[in-house]
Design a protein around this motif. Sequence first.
Motif, short mmCIF file in Angstrom:
data_model
loop_
_atom_site.label_atom_id
_atom_site.label_comp_id
_atom_site.label_asym_id
_atom_site.label_seq_id
_atom_site.Cartn_x
_atom_site.Cartn_y
_atom_site.Cartn_z
N ARG A 64 0.84 -1.15 0.08
CA ARG A 64 -0.02 0.06 -0.06
C ARG A 64 0.78 1.34 -0.15
O ARG A 64 0.49 2.20 -0.69
N VAL A 65 1.95 1.25 0.75
CA VAL A 65 2.66 2.33 0.59
C VAL A 65 3.61 2.60 -0.56
O VAL A 65 3.66 3.72 -0.98
N ALA A 66 4.04 1.53 -1.06
CA ALA A 66 4.60 1.74 -2.34
C ALA A 66 3.56 2.02 -3.30
O ALA A 66 3.97 2.99 -4.29
N ASP A 67 2.29 1.58 -3.53
CA ASP A 67 1.61 2.07 -4.58
C ASP A 67 0.98 3.36 -4.33
O ASP A 67 1.13 4.50 -5.31
N ASP A 68 0.86 4.11 -3.06
CA ASP A 68 0.42 5.43 -2.70
C ASP A 68 1.61 6.25 -2.88
O ASP A 68 1.55 7.21 -3.51
N LEU A 69 2.94 5.78 -2.63
CA LEU A 69 3.88 6.77 -2.88
C LEU A 69 4.68 6.65 -4.27
O LEU A 69 5.61 7.39 -4.54
N GLU A 70 3.96 5.67 -5.24
CA GLU A 70 4.40 5.58 -6.66
C GLU A 70 6.01 5.15 -6.65
O GLU A 70 6.67 5.55 -7.35
N ILE A 71 6.11 4.20 -5.51
CA ILE A 71 7.34 3.41 -5.74
C ILE A 71 7.21 1.97 -6.27
O ILE A 71 6.31 1.35 -5.81
N PRO A 72 7.85 1.65 -7.34
CA PRO A 72 7.80 0.24 -8.10
C PRO A 72 8.08 -0.55 -7.23
O PRO A 72 9.00 -0.44 -6.19
N HIS A 73 7.22 -1.78 -7.21
CA HIS A 73 7.50 -2.97 -6.20
C HIS A 73 8.61 -3.42 -5.99
O HIS A 73 9.34 -3.79 -5.10
#
Length: 253
Positions: A64-73
């Motif tokens: 969720r943090v990665a998606d919200d902060l636009e960080i690729p998995h």
Amino acid sequence: MKKLISVFLLSIVAPLTAVASGSGYHLDDMKPNVSNKASLQRGAQTFVNYCMGCHEMQYSRYERVADDLEIPHELMVENLIFNDSKIGQLMTNAMTVDAAKRWFGAAPPDLTLVARVRGEDWLYTYLRTFYEDSTRPLGVNNEVFPNVGMPHVLMELQGLQKKGCAQVAVDIDVLTGQDITEERCDVLYLAEEGSQSPAEYEETVYDLVNFLVYTAEPMQQERVRIGIIVMLFLVVLFICAYLLNREYWKDIH
């Protein structure tokens, strides 16, 4: 009945007031901006590197943090997950409660909601007001949270502050533009420099607190977006209702 209600409200307000006031130390103003993805990304990096060894975020997931902060998995896994956790798991650490109690006297609190509990101004000031205190077990104390049991984990970035007498800027000379200083005692001053300048450290703390504000309410931006849509819908509905009302009553006198 009124007395019971008063007691109930007091039981809620009193702890919140105590938390907000703390030691009575003046809190610096901090305006979070959870739409600033770059700031949130830097804050997440600081949290994982310096805070997560002791503190958990057991109500947040890496994914969720990665998606919200636009960080690729793949970047999240490679750079911000240092244990055996998977991308979809909660942000916990390997420290057990028993071990934490032995080392620190109490288990470090979960930080998922700390910005809602303490407030961003409290956190921003707290992380910038550690100072050397040889009487404390960990060698440091804090202006906002006196006798805190937490070490100054960001000391390598900020450096070591001491409490004593120092020259403090109190005004600006309108002719030269230079600071007017005077010596004051019982103030914090930087005795040993860290790897960051004071301005860089303040930015690091801002980013970290900004990230904590985000984790305390990840739906902030979505809530604002939905609120705008609802308000626009109500405006359109009002116009339609007004025109319908005028059409219905136009032949009635």
